[in-house]
Design an enzyme around this catalytic site. Sequence first.
Site, mmCIF file in Angstrom:
data_model
loop_
_atom_site.group_PDB
_atom_site.id
_atom_site.type_symbol
_atom_site.label_atom_id
_atom_site.label_comp_id
_atom_site.label_asym_id
_atom_site.label_seq_id
_atom_site.Cartn_x
_atom_site.Cartn_y
_atom_site.Cartn_z
ATOM 1 C CG ASP A 92 -5.833 -7.717 0.272
ATOM 2 O OD1 ASP A 92 -6.659 -8.448 -0.516
ATOM 3 O OD2 ASP A 92 -5.626 -6.623 0.032
ATOM 4 C CG ASP A 93 -6.096 -10.919 -3.061
ATOM 5 O OD1 ASP A 93 -5.560 -10.021 -2.692
ATOM 6 O OD2 ASP A 93 -6.593 -11.227 -4.233
ATOM 7 C CG ASP A 96 1.498 -5.255 -6.975
ATOM 8 O OD1 ASP A 96 2.726 -4.778 -7.050
ATOM 9 O OD2 ASP A 96 1.039 -5.701 -7.998
#
Length: 159
Positions: A92-93, A96
Site C-alpha cells: 500500500d502507499d 495512517d
Amino acid sequence: MSSERYHQHFTISWDQLHRDVRQLCHQLVERDFKGIVAITRGGLIPAALIARELNIRLIDTVCIKSYDHMDQGGLDIMKGVDHDGDGWLLVDDLVDTGKTARAVREMLPKAHFVTMYAKPEGRPLVDQYLTEVAQQCWIQFPWDMGIAYVEPLADQLKK
Ligand SMILES: O=P(O)(O)OC[C@H]1O[C@H](OP(=O)(O)OP(=O)(O)O)[C@H](O)[C@@H]1O
Ligand SMILES: Nc1nc2[nH]cnc2c(=O)[nH]1
Ligand SMILES: [Mg+2]
C-alpha cells in the site's frame, strides 16, 4: 474521522516517490515473492514500480476504500483474494490509522506487508516501510496534484 486532525502537509513529488520505491526495493530484492497484492488504489502505483524493480509479473489486488478525500468513513471491501498471502508481497502507499491495514492483514495474515510511508498509529501493522511521517501530517501524493502557476511574492504582497 474528519480532516481537522491534519495540521500539516507532507508533499511527495513523482521523483521523490520513485527514489523512495527504489530504496525500499533494496531491502526486498533478496526475497523471493510469488507475486504482489496491491491495495487499491494508492497501492497500485508503488506496486507497479516495485514489480519492475523485483521483476515480478504476477500482480493481484485487494480493492478497498476508506477515505473520501481527508474524511475517513466505513471500510468498503469490493474485492479480496482467495489465499492467506503466504509468499506474497502486500503493498500500500501508506498506513495512517491502520484501519485499512488491519482489515487487509486479516485477509492475508501471511503476506509480507510493506508501505512507502507510515504514521505512528498504523506503523505496528506493517512489516516494513520506508519513511515515517507525523500523525497530524496529510501526505499529498503526486497523482493528487497538478502543476500550477504561482504568483510572484511581490505581487501577492500588493493585494
Ligand atoms: O491507515 P488508514 O487510516 O486506514 O489509511 C490508509 C489508507 O487510506 C488511503 O486509501 P483510501 O481509502 O483513501 O483510498 P485510495 O487508496 O483509493 O486513495 C491509503 O491509500 C491507505 O490505503
Ligand atoms: N493521500 C493521503 N491519503 C490518506 N489516507 C489516509 N491518510 C492519508 C494521507 O495522509 N494522505
Ligand atoms: Mg488506499
